[in-house]
Design an enzyme around this catalytic site. Structure first.
Site, PDB file in Angstrom:
ATOM      1  N   ASP A 137     -12.940 -11.149   7.420  1.00 14.78           N
ATOM      2  CA  ASP A 137     -11.546 -10.981   7.851  1.00 14.78           C
ATOM      3  C   ASP A 137     -11.430  -9.780   8.787  1.00 14.78           C
ATOM      4  O   ASP A 137     -10.566  -8.925   8.609  1.00 14.78           O
ATOM      5  CB  ASP A 137     -10.632 -10.817   6.638  1.00 14.78           C
ATOM      6  CG  ASP A 137      -9.154 -11.015   7.015  1.00 14.78           C
ATOM      7  OD1 ASP A 137      -8.882 -11.649   8.055  1.00 14.78           O
ATOM      8  OD2 ASP A 137      -8.282 -10.534   6.271  1.00 14.78           O
ATOM      9  N   VAL A 150       0.848  -1.189   0.000  1.00 13.19           N
ATOM     10  CA  VAL A 150       0.000   0.000   0.000  1.00 13.19           C
ATOM     11  C   VAL A 150       0.882   1.237   0.000  1.00 13.19           C
ATOM     12  O   VAL A 150       1.845   1.334   0.770  1.00 13.19           O
ATOM     13  CB  VAL A 150      -0.925   0.014   1.234  1.00 13.19           C
ATOM     14  CG1 VAL A 150      -1.798   1.264   1.213  1.00 13.19           C
ATOM     15  CG2 VAL A 150      -1.792  -1.231   1.244  1.00 13.19           C
TER      16      VAL A 150
END
Length: 678
Positions: A143, A32
């Site tokens: 998740d 990221v």
């Protein structure tokens, strides 16, 4: 000397639009970056999938998960969900463009120790509110973990990473051969049967709350497979076992979220959020402000490091690493009245023959036969042990081969990608070339053309047995409905029921009408008897009756003028009996009902009372009276007096005596009486 690795993407312009400024975090699936969107002039987070993951057998699965994150987030619009703006491919670079959150994640906050009780409940509520938005549109996150909960510097709490999110209809019976997710937060049903639903996310939030209160997950230091075993077979320990001062209300809240039976948990995140609010209302300010001491616990070998690569600070965006647990380790034995779940581990056989280290020092059990006899005995024993060992090894190999091809990886293949959006016969052919059968379920779909595949079960990239079948959900096209007839002129409720029983959604619009009774259908937005899409909203125009009007002033007008004025407002006219009036001329409106300024409805009637002129009174008989006497008597009776002589005054009067009068009897008050004097 430590070497420095330069990230080749730093400074690069992705897709001619996103200029990468800095690396924020690196995970097992993607890196990221903070980037500048040149087109819109804003800071964004750019999530770039590692290029090597797109290759190999599992490449399609990774790409599918990466794209699924974009699709799942695009379906959500909630301030507590990290927004995904864009998804694309620049050469070999698959990327997502996301909202950039200035701050850190919950994992970084937990590195400093447990949160105060009030803050832990606040974060839990905000996470549940974001998940409730997903649950409302049929998505399960799957998740939820501290790395995926972002804490902005502005106080915001946002849930990120919907890479494992699936629609409820897809995840309740997935056939994946590997259980993906961070094991510390996985619900028992995901581990044991790979089924999941909104209650699965509630379980993960329960573990998250326990961790925020105590500073640790329920089974710290244990390997992933051990934690999974605990989740399937044991109730999670209460937070008060580690922090004794925590009130029992918090223990019960965590227990209700993490009970092994998903049917006993809150049905979804919205119900769980309501439960948190109810518990918080019972706690005093001192408890809400209190924080547990940081725990001293071993660090598990498979625990993800909260720092980024190369010693980077904790990320403001989550790591996407997950624990992969082979699904073959878990089975379910179904009895007639119950189901028992077992953790199955493939056995490992190891045998060793006894080793003789020297002559026996014990007493002899018989006469000595010499070294030759002892050698023969040892040789026979060695041969026997060798044969047994070979048989055991062959048995183990045979069992392993059987497991490989009957239940292990050799018995499975993956569902090919690219089946959705193609004609059903093409999808059948593709499956057939891979040795898979196809079953078809037909379903209406608003976007996929009739005859094309909408989805598959199992999904693309999921495991399926080599000799198994894949269900193709095939579009029947848009579902069309027939608009009922005889709606115009029907009662509003009857027309609405007829449309809704057919399957349409209806809206009502009111309209004033002078002739149709209130509640009568005047018009329909679509032709009666026509075929329309099932999602067409049918509007019924329904009469509200005559329109309201304010009654005008008609007093002082003639009857004809009053009728004309009232008709201009849609009002009707009726007349009461005329009444005399000395002041109002005959035929003029004396009074109206209803009066000026009152509210009426069109077609209502206004009653008018007209003047019949002055009242009739008796005329005094003044014949024989003198002129003065007659005048006085008539004037007192309310008349005007006119004196006339003989022959109209041509001849002089012989006397002052009234010889005649006109009129006699009754006359309107105030009228003129003529007297003749001669």
């Amino acid at each position: 000397m430590a070497s420095t690795t330069t990230d080749p993407l730093l400074g690069r312009l992705v897709d001619g639009r996103y200029e990468i400024a800095a690396r924020v975090a690196r995970g097992g699936m993607a890196t990221v970056y903070r980037a500048h969107d040149r087109r819109l002039g804003r800071e964004v987070a750019l999530k770039v999938m590692h290029p090597h993951l797109a290759d190999g057998v599992d490449g399609a699965s990774f790409v599918s998960r990466f794209r699924r994150e974009a699709r799942a987030s695009a379906r959500l619009s909630h301030p507590g969900v990290v927004a995904v703006f864009d998804q694309g491919l620049d050469g070999d670079t698959s990327y997502l463009t996301m909202e950039y959150v200035e701050g850190g994640n919950l994992r970084a906050a937990l590195l400093e120790g447990p949160l105060p009780v009030g803050r832990a409940l606040d974060v839990t509520t905000r996470v549940l509110d974001a998940l409730a938005a997903a649950h409302r549109v049929g998505l399960v996150h799957r998740d939820v973990k501290p790395e995926n909960v972002l804490l902005g510097h502005d106080g915001s709490v946002k849930v990120a990473d919907f890479g494992l999110a699936r629609a409820v209809t897809e995840v309740t019976s997935t056939a994946s051969g590997t259980i993906l997710g961070t094991v510390a937060y996985l619900a028992p049903e995901v581990i044991a049967s790979r089924g999941s639903g909104p209650a699965t996310d509630v379980f993960a939030v329960g573990v998250l709350l326990s961790e925020m209160l105590t500073g640790t997950v329920p089974y710290p230091g244990e390997p992933a497979i051990g934690v999974a075993y605990h989740h399937v077979h044991d109730d999670l320990p209460a937070p008060s076992e580690r922090v004794p001062w925590l009130p029992p209300e918090l223990d019960r809240l965590v227990a209700s979220f993490t009970t092994r039976d998903p049917q006993q948990r809150p049905v979804d995140a919205a119900a769980a959020s309501a439960a948190v609010a109810a518990v918080r209302a019972t706690l005093d300010d001192a408890t809400l402000a209190r924080r547990a001491e940081p725990p001293v616990l071993p660090v598990p070998a498979d625990e993800h490091d909260a720092t980024g690569p190369d010693g980077e600070p904790p990320s403001s965006l989550p790591s996407d690493a997950v624990d992969a647990i082979p699904a073959a380790l878990f089975t379910q034995d179904a009895g007639p009245d119950h189901r028992t779940e077992h953790l199955v581990v493939a056995p490992t056989h190891m045998m060793t023959a006894p080793v003789r280290t020297g002559p026996s020092t014990g007493p002899s059990t018989g006469p000595s036969t010499g070294s030759a006899g002892g050698g023969r005995t040892d040789r026979r024993g060695a041969v026997l042990r060798t044969v047994l060992l070979v048989l055991l090894l062959l048995g183990s190999l045979g069992a392993g081969a059987w497991w490989w091809f009957a239940a292990g990886p050799g018995a499975w293949t993956t569902v090919p990608a690219g089946l959705t959006g193609v004609a059903v016969e093409d999808a059948r052919t593709e499956l057939s070339t891979r040795g898979l059968d196809a079953t078809v379920q037909e379903r209406h779909h608003d976007e996929v053309p009739a005859g094309d595949v909408v989805s598959t079960d199992p999904a693309a990239g999921d495991r399926v047995r080599q000799d198994g079948a894949v269900t193709l959900v095939v579009s029947l096209g848009v579902r069309m409905l027939t608009v009922p007839e005889n709606l115009v002129g029907a009662d509003r409720q009857d027309a609405r029921s007829a449309l809704e029983d057919t399957g349409f959604t209806t809206e009502i619009e009111g309209a004033y009408d002078d002739s149709a009774p209130k509640g009568r259908v005047l018009a329909v937005s679509v032709p009666e008897g026509s075929e329309q899409r099932h999602d067409t909203v049918v509007t019924l125009t329904v009469s509200d009756g005559p329109a309201p009007v304010t009654v005008p002033q008609v007093v002082g007008r003639t009857g004809a003028e009053a009728e004309e004025a009232l008709a201009g407002f849609g009002l009707r006219t009726a007349y009461a009996d005329p009444e005399p009036s000395a002041e109002v001329a005959e035929g003029t409106v004396l009074r109206q009902d209803p009066e000026q300024g009152e509210t009426a409805s069109r077609t209502d009637t206004v009653t008018l009372t007209l003047s019949s002129g002055p009242p009739q009174v008796a005329v005094p008989d003044v014949i024989g009276m003198t002129t003065g006497e007659a005048t006085t008597a008539l004037e007192e009776a309310g008349f005007e007096v006119e004196v006339d002589g003989l022959l109209g005054g041509w001849l002089p009067a012989f006397s002052d005596e009234v010889r005649d009068q006109d009129p006699t009897g009754d006359a309107p008050s105030g009228s003129t009486v003529t007297i003749t004097v001669w």
